[in-house]
Design an enzyme around this catalytic site. Sequence first.
Site, PDB file in Angstrom:
ATOM      1  N   GLU A  62      46.804  56.482  54.277  1.00 30.43           N
ATOM      2  CA  GLU A  62      46.446  56.969  52.949  1.00 30.43           C
ATOM      3  C   GLU A  62      44.967  57.326  52.944  1.00 30.43           C
ATOM      4  O   GLU A  62      44.115  56.482  53.208  1.00 30.43           O
ATOM      5  CB  GLU A  62      46.688  55.909  51.887  1.00 30.43           C
ATOM      6  CG  GLU A  62      48.109  55.867  51.404  1.00 30.43           C
ATOM      7  CD  GLU A  62      48.780  54.599  51.863  1.00 30.43           C
ATOM      8  OE1 GLU A  62      48.263  53.532  51.561  1.00 30.43           O
ATOM      9  OE2 GLU A  62      49.805  54.693  52.547  1.00 30.43           O
ATOM     10  N   ASP A 112      41.026  50.040  41.115  1.00 32.26           N
ATOM     11  CA  ASP A 112      40.435  49.503  42.337  1.00 32.26           C
ATOM     12  C   ASP A 112      39.419  48.408  42.084  1.00 32.26           C
ATOM     13  O   ASP A 112      38.658  48.448  41.126  1.00 32.26           O
ATOM     14  CB  ASP A 112      39.780  50.640  43.129  1.00 32.26           C
ATOM     15  CG  ASP A 112      40.827  51.525  43.768  1.00 32.26           C
ATOM     16  OD1 ASP A 112      41.653  50.986  44.527  1.00 32.26           O
ATOM     17  OD2 ASP A 112      40.854  52.743  43.494  1.00 32.26           O
TER      18      ASP A 112
END
Lengths: 393, 254
Positions: free
Chosen positions: B45, B56
């Site tokens: 990814e 995140d």
Amino acid sequence: MNYNVDEKGYYGEFGGAFIPEMLYPNVENLRQQYLKVMEEPSFKAEFDQLLKNYVGRPSPLYFAKRLSEKYNTKIYLKREDLNHTGAHKVNNTIGQILMAKRLGKTRIIAETGAGQHGVATATVCALMGMECIVYMGEIDIARQAPNVARMKMLGAQVRPALSGSKTLKDATNEAIRDWINNPVDTHYIIGSAIGPHPYPDMVTRFQSIISEEIKWQLKEQEGRENPDYVVACVGGGSNAAGTFYHFLNEEEVGIIAVEAAGKGVESGESAATSVLGKEGIIHGCKTLLMQTPDGQITEPYSISAGLDYPGVGPMHAHLYKTGRAEFIPVTDDAAMQSGMELCKLEGIIPAIESSHALAILKTRSFKPTDVVVLNLSGRGDKDLNTYIKYFEL
Amino acid sequence: MNRIQQKLKSDKKLFSIYFTAGYPNLNDTVQIIQDLESSGVDMIEIGLPFSDPLADGPTIQASSTQALKNGMTTAVLFDQLRDIRSSVNIPLIIMGYFNPILQYGVEAFCKKCQEVGIDGLILPDLPLDKYQEEYEALFRKYGLLPIFLITPQTSEARIAQIDEASDGFIYMVSSASVTGSSNGFGNEQESYFKRIAEMQLKTPQVIGFGISDSKTFQQATKWAKGAIIGSAFIKYITKNGTGNVREFVEQIIR
């Protein structure tokens, strides 16, 4: 034309819920519940009672005689500055804490820039005996020490946002991350008419008490419910959303939204989102926001900490796009001068955010017979340091 | 058949790595991809950095901030990946937030992905309903698989919907958390992994978030088709540089 939110959570092309799957269960639950809860008689009764006896509503609609004489038009000030905690923010936090209780939540999180929403959230959490965590940019913590102290006195934990530019947008990111990490017991009290649907609509409805009162108060004083103009400053846009709400579909009422131009729209240090922003996604909704050509969100500037948000609520983006509202940028200097003028003419020290709304009187002309209602969203106590520095008091 | 689908057909448990494009240095992207493939990683990814990465934790946030400072943009990434398919065959997925893609133009973005050889997209803040209403046709036109997330809080009905809409794998978020925030898996995760495994979904699941070492990798792949490591890899290259990613990979799948 519909200026309210549609059943899918959009205002025209703006709004929606662009959120990671981790937030979906909470936001979806809120979406399914919020209107039902707000319509419950027991909810309404509790909300109304607290607004009356705790916040001090209705807030006066005050005919500003000397200001009106100076600008040769009829100016009414909606005195949200007289609310408990000193601004309109508490209307929303009262509503949302009652909502959180009914959703079975026990822990409250919030973001704050200047600290006004943080204080209003800490206040209602103290009132309800609920745990309160407020995220605030590290830089804002340093420049808004009195509000940090207020939150602590009210029992809230203030957590610094250390990422990005360390201001309001990063505090909002941190609050969202907290909600991702604590999906079961926590409700996120967003302070402005932003975020994923249903937040913009829910916050607007809680703030709509402002325009609801304007209608009957104006009827008492002027013999008519609708003014010729309503004026409010717009950062994220909650005080403006509340001020405009009951006039959106009253075509004879002119709507004026005042944005912070900072050091000038073209200066590179501005927060005039309608002019400088482009359609995009911020904090879960599609709206106008300030960003680089590559889609990275940029940091706005205004002397007023309550107006330096890089986006604007989706309802306002729609009002701008459709031309329903007139958007006027006001610089730091113009706002500061108008704030000082209100002190001298009416004996009212306004928040610098509200001073932006006042400043349009210098550039936007009104007829002597016009009735102009201007929302005085907050008081200036929190801004004394800025006033002292600016005017060398 | 898409490279992701081919890989999912193999018998082995898949090891996938996330890294932020443009970190630690702007032009590390191609070398990292080549080294990960040659070290035995199964899927990559590529993180397209964003100023405000809501899902995140601190590690990926910091790498994104640095990557943007280094000059990473959507256009720069595509330029770096221009010839990537002449050197690697590993499935490549771009993971990013929706706003930069919206600004690039969603169709232009998808077209460019196909040109350079991207196989799928993970866009956490593009919700399922919006994807289905507006973008599904574009993804199909350019051969891109949409990868959706589920979490321990996702309802069975919604998991079924997501299963239906998926052609590649389902990204199973291991716990209620942002990236990089968990320390090992307890009974709660274990029973969640088991619950999902027992649903017998048509789409294979790959677990991500909170996987940092060989132990958590084994725990996750006991129940799922594969596992994704992100923050732990970013931490490794922050500390050790990008010269020896094989060492990191071998720690996980020795």
